[in-house]
Design a protein around this motif. Structure first.
Motif, PDB file in Angstrom:
ATOM      1  N   LEU A 103     -53.102  34.742  98.446  1.00 49.60           N
ATOM      2  CA  LEU A 103     -52.160  35.735  98.989  1.00 49.60           C
ATOM      3  C   LEU A 103     -51.926  36.554  97.732  1.00 49.60           C
ATOM      4  O   LEU A 103     -52.087  38.101  98.308  1.00 49.60           O
ATOM      5  N   GLN A 104     -51.760  36.552  96.619  1.00 49.59           N
ATOM      6  CA  GLN A 104     -51.456  37.243  95.696  1.00 49.59           C
ATOM      7  C   GLN A 104     -52.805  38.181  95.279  1.00 49.59           C
ATOM      8  O   GLN A 104     -52.569  39.378  95.300  1.00 49.59           O
ATOM      9  N   ALA A 113     -44.283  39.497  95.407  1.00 46.76           N
ATOM     10  CA  ALA A 113     -44.634  39.964  96.799  1.00 46.76           C
ATOM     11  C   ALA A 113     -45.075  38.766  97.324  1.00 46.76           C
ATOM     12  O   ALA A 113     -44.880  38.415  98.661  1.00 46.76           O
ATOM     13  N   ALA A 114     -46.052  38.008  96.599  1.00 43.72           N
ATOM     14  CA  ALA A 114     -46.859  36.944  97.265  1.00 43.72           C
ATOM     15  C   ALA A 114     -45.567  35.797  97.906  1.00 43.72           C
ATOM     16  O   ALA A 114     -45.741  35.258  99.019  1.00 43.72           O
ATOM     17  N   TYR A 115     -44.643  35.518  96.992  1.00 44.86           N
ATOM     18  CA  TYR A 115     -43.632  34.680  97.225  1.00 44.86           C
ATOM     19  C   TYR A 115     -42.874  35.211  98.521  1.00 44.86           C
ATOM     20  O   TYR A 115     -42.939  34.094  99.491  1.00 44.86           O
ATOM     21  N   VAL A 116     -42.654  36.400  98.639  1.00 47.02           N
ATOM     22  CA  VAL A 116     -41.759  36.935  99.793  1.00 47.02           C
ATOM     23  C   VAL A 116     -42.649  36.950 101.158  1.00 47.02           C
ATOM     24  O   VAL A 116     -42.005  36.298 102.061  1.00 47.02           O
ATOM     25  N   LYS A 176     -37.213  33.432  90.681  1.00 46.67           N
ATOM     26  CA  LYS A 176     -37.332  34.614  89.715  1.00 46.67           C
ATOM     27  C   LYS A 176     -38.608  34.807  89.328  1.00 46.67           C
ATOM     28  O   LYS A 176     -39.341  33.684  88.902  1.00 46.67           O
ATOM     29  N   PHE A 177     -39.082  35.970  88.971  1.00 46.81           N
ATOM     30  CA  PHE A 177     -40.409  36.220  88.335  1.00 46.81           C
ATOM     31  C   PHE A 177     -39.945  37.188  87.043  1.00 46.81           C
ATOM     32  O   PHE A 177     -39.357  38.204  87.437  1.00 46.81           O
ATOM     33  N   GLN A 229     -37.649  41.686  85.315  1.00 38.41           N
ATOM     34  CA  GLN A 229     -37.255  40.807  86.131  1.00 38.41           C
ATOM     35  C   GLN A 229     -37.315  40.942  87.650  1.00 38.41           C
ATOM     36  O   GLN A 229     -36.504  41.858  87.919  1.00 38.41           O
ATOM     37  N   ILE A 230     -37.841  40.082  88.525  1.00 40.00           N
ATOM     38  CA  ILE A 230     -37.614  40.287  90.008  1.00 40.00           C
ATOM     39  C   ILE A 230     -37.062  38.825  90.277  1.00 40.00           C
ATOM     40  O   ILE A 230     -37.659  37.869  90.188  1.00 40.00           O
ATOM     41  N   SER A 231     -35.812  39.003  91.081  1.00 38.99           N
ATOM     42  CA  SER A 231     -35.340  37.777  91.598  1.00 38.99           C
ATOM     43  C   SER A 231     -35.080  37.940  93.048  1.00 38.99           C
ATOM     44  O   SER A 231     -34.895  38.918  93.670  1.00 38.99           O
ATOM     45  N   VAL A 232     -35.181  36.834  93.675  1.00 41.77           N
ATOM     46  CA  VAL A 232     -35.227  36.692  95.096  1.00 41.77           C
ATOM     47  C   VAL A 232     -34.222  36.001  95.797  1.00 41.77           C
ATOM     48  O   VAL A 232     -33.885  34.809  95.260  1.00 41.77           O
ATOM     49  N   TYR A 233     -33.075  36.430  96.415  1.00 38.10           N
ATOM     50  CA  TYR A 233     -31.913  35.880  96.636  1.00 38.10           C
ATOM     51  C   TYR A 233     -32.044  35.615  98.114  1.00 38.10           C
ATOM     52  O   TYR A 233     -32.521  36.595  99.035  1.00 38.10           O
ATOM     53  N   GLN A 234     -31.123  34.672  98.914  1.00 40.50           N
ATOM     54  CA  GLN A 234     -30.863  34.543 100.297  1.00 40.50           C
ATOM     55  C   GLN A 234     -29.397  34.778 100.545  1.00 40.50           C
ATOM     56  O   GLN A 234     -28.759  33.949  99.686  1.00 40.50           O
ATOM     57  N   TYR A 235     -29.023  35.249 101.529  1.00 39.74           N
ATOM     58  CA  TYR A 235     -27.722  35.633 101.664  1.00 39.74           C
ATOM     59  C   TYR A 235     -27.444  35.160 103.322  1.00 39.74           C
ATOM     60  O   TYR A 235     -28.421  35.489 104.107  1.00 39.74           O
ATOM     61  N   GLU A 236     -26.668  34.342 103.391  1.00 40.03           N
ATOM     62  CA  GLU A 236     -26.135  33.844 104.979  1.00 40.03           C
ATOM     63  C   GLU A 236     -24.725  34.004 105.213  1.00 40.03           C
ATOM     64  O   GLU A 236     -23.861  33.444 104.703  1.00 40.03           O
ATOM     65  N   ALA A 237     -24.500  34.997 106.236  1.00 35.60           N
ATOM     66  CA  ALA A 237     -22.972  35.241 106.698  1.00 35.60           C
ATOM     67  C   ALA A 237     -22.547  33.968 107.376  1.00 35.60           C
ATOM     68  O   ALA A 237     -23.239  33.291 108.076  1.00 35.60           O
ATOM     69  N   LYS A 238     -21.395  33.502 107.134  1.00 39.72           N
ATOM     70  CA  LYS A 238     -20.568  32.574 107.567  1.00 39.72           C
ATOM     71  C   LYS A 238     -19.673  32.787 108.687  1.00 39.72           C
ATOM     72  O   LYS A 238     -19.319  33.882 108.756  1.00 39.72           O
TER      73      LYS A 238
END
Length: 459
Positions: free
Chosen positions: A52-53, A350-353, A440-441, A450-459
């Motif tokens: 992928l990368q 990008a590959a991770y996402v 994070k990368f 640094q690039i960080s990948v976060y996930q948010y979920e509304a409650k």
């Protein structure tokens, strides 16, 4: 690239029917060139995680090669403009500076501004070229009219790529008017103005044709009233990255005022006034000034050499020594930029996402909103066609999904600090207790990259 892929996918030149920020020629040009070589299918992009990368890097390589070709064309045009307008010595010095100085590395980026620069230089080239064709073929009107029309068409296309190119009308118009016999100058100037005005009008005309003119007006007003990012801040960044070219360029323009070189002044001053008034200036917005800085620097170096020595051989030698010293410094800095790998963290992220979104598509029927720099969005959206909601970080439209994937890079961090609706939305997601870091990368331990990948979920 995102805009070009939107065109290649057959969805037209306008991405969001409610958001108008730039005209269409940039994406139409890219889509036309890439489509002619069967892009992206000819690149055989792979879904397989291990490849992928590499696939993402190859997908970026092709448009980067195209930008490199345009950069070579730009260098040639800088040389020819300087040669026609001044002389070969100035042409050689200005083209060398343009080729090797660090800040000119910006034109290798996949930007609308990079495409626009080639169009601007082409317009100026044909306006300057008219003088030679007139002198050699004064009785052949077709040789006067053709370059004039081409100059107008290229400037019209430059404005149709990004609107600030309209500030170049005084400079190119001056060339068209002064490079003709007085008997036909007004006629040719009017002929030149037709494509300059009519081609950019395609943009508002298109919005009218689909009943979205009010959104076009809103988009133009949004560009004018964006949060402040002053011209002086971008010039300070320019100076930090390339102090030699900026110092020589500003000094050369100051010298142009004394010499009353109206081409240099009409090229630079209206554009800088516009950037100052608009109040939102990124480093790449200064790209149209790079050729003029190089030409003004070349003139200054030549004139200083002439003042120091009256011997022709010594003048040439002195100019050569000065330019060689500047060129070596610039080449070393540019080589460092080229050889330093600062993108691998972006490609890894990008590959991770992409892999993450493929899993979402397969195992979760609920859509997720992805908020990121456009770098991370167009490949999952248009190449792998992963059906999710994609938002750029300056987009302030409401989020319609329960889950959000936030890709935090330096650009998004800056956007988060703004006091507009988009910035507040990013702050809310980033600071929420419902937000968790997925990965994070970092490039060789460099925190600023640094690039960080976060996930948010509304409650």
């Amino acid at each position: 690239m995102r805009r070009a892929m939107h065109v290649l996918s057959g969805q037209g030149p306008q991405e969001d029917l409610s958001f108008y920020d730039h005209p269409y020629f940039g994406q139409l040009f890219l889509a036309g060139v890439l489509g002619s070589i069967g892009y992206p299918h000819s690149m055989n992009p792979s879904y397989i995680s291990g490849n992928l990368q590499h696939s993402i890097e190859i997908l970026y390589l092709v448009p980067k090669v195209l930008m490199g070709i345009l950069a070579v064309a730009d260098t040639f045009l800088v040389y020819k403009i300087s040669e026609y307008r001044y002389n070969r010595t100035i042409a050689l010095i200005s083209s060398i500076l343009f080729a090797v100085m660090p800040t000119t590395w910006l034109i290798r980026w996949i930007l609308l501004d990079s495409i626009q620069l080639t169009l601007l230089l082409s317009s100026i080239f044909f306006a300057v070229y008219r003088r030679d064709s007139r002198n050699n073929n004064a009785n052949k009107n077709i040789l006067n009219i053709s370059p004039t029309l081409l100059s107008g068409v290229f400037l019209g296309l430059a404005i149709f790529t990004k609107i600030p190119a309209f500030t170049m009308i005084p400079a190119v118009g001056l060339l068209v008017y002064t490079n003709n016999h007085k008997i036909d100058s007004n006629t040719l100037l009017g002929l030149w103005l037709l494509p300059v005005i009519l081609i950019p009008l395609i943009w508002p005309a298109y919005s009218i044709s689909i009943g979205r003119f009010d959104f076009w007006v809103d988009g133009v007003l949004w560009q004018v009233h964006r949060e402040s990012q002053p011209l002086l801040d971008s010039l300070a960044s320019f100076f930090k990255n390339d102090p030699i070219l900026l110092t020589l360029g500003i000094s050369g323009l100051s010298f142009a005022i004394i010499k009353k070189d109206f081409l240099l002044l009409f090229w630079s001053i209206p554009f800088m006034i516009f950037l100052y008034l608009i109040g939102f200036v990124s480093s790449y917005h200064l790209i149209p000034l790079l050729p003029i800085f190089c030409i003004a620097s070349a003139i200054l170096i030549t004139e200083l050499s002439n003042k120091i020595s009256k011997n022709k051989t010594q003048k040439t030698l002195l100019s050569f020594i000065i330019v060689s010293a500047i060129g070596i410094i610039g080449l070393i800095n540019t080589t460092i930029l080229i050889t330093t790998n600062v993108n691998s963290s972006y490609f890894k992220a990008a590959a991770y996402v992409d892999h993450y979104l493929q899993n979402i598509n397969q195992y979760d029927f609920k859509k997720i909103t992805v908020i990121a720099d456009p770098f991370f969005l167009w490949i999952p959206q248009y190449i792998f066609q992963l059906n999710q909601n994609y938002k750029m970080y300056f987009d302030n439209t409401p989020i319609k999904t329960q889950k959000v994937l936030l890709i935090v890079d330096p650009g998004l961090m800056k956007a988060m600090l703004r006091n507009d609706n988009a910035g507040k939305q990013l702050q809310m997601i980033y600071n929420s207790p419902n937000t968790t870091m997925l990965s994070k990368f970092r490039e060789n331990g460099i925190k600023d990259n640094q690039i960080s990948v976060y996930q948010y979920e509304a409650k």
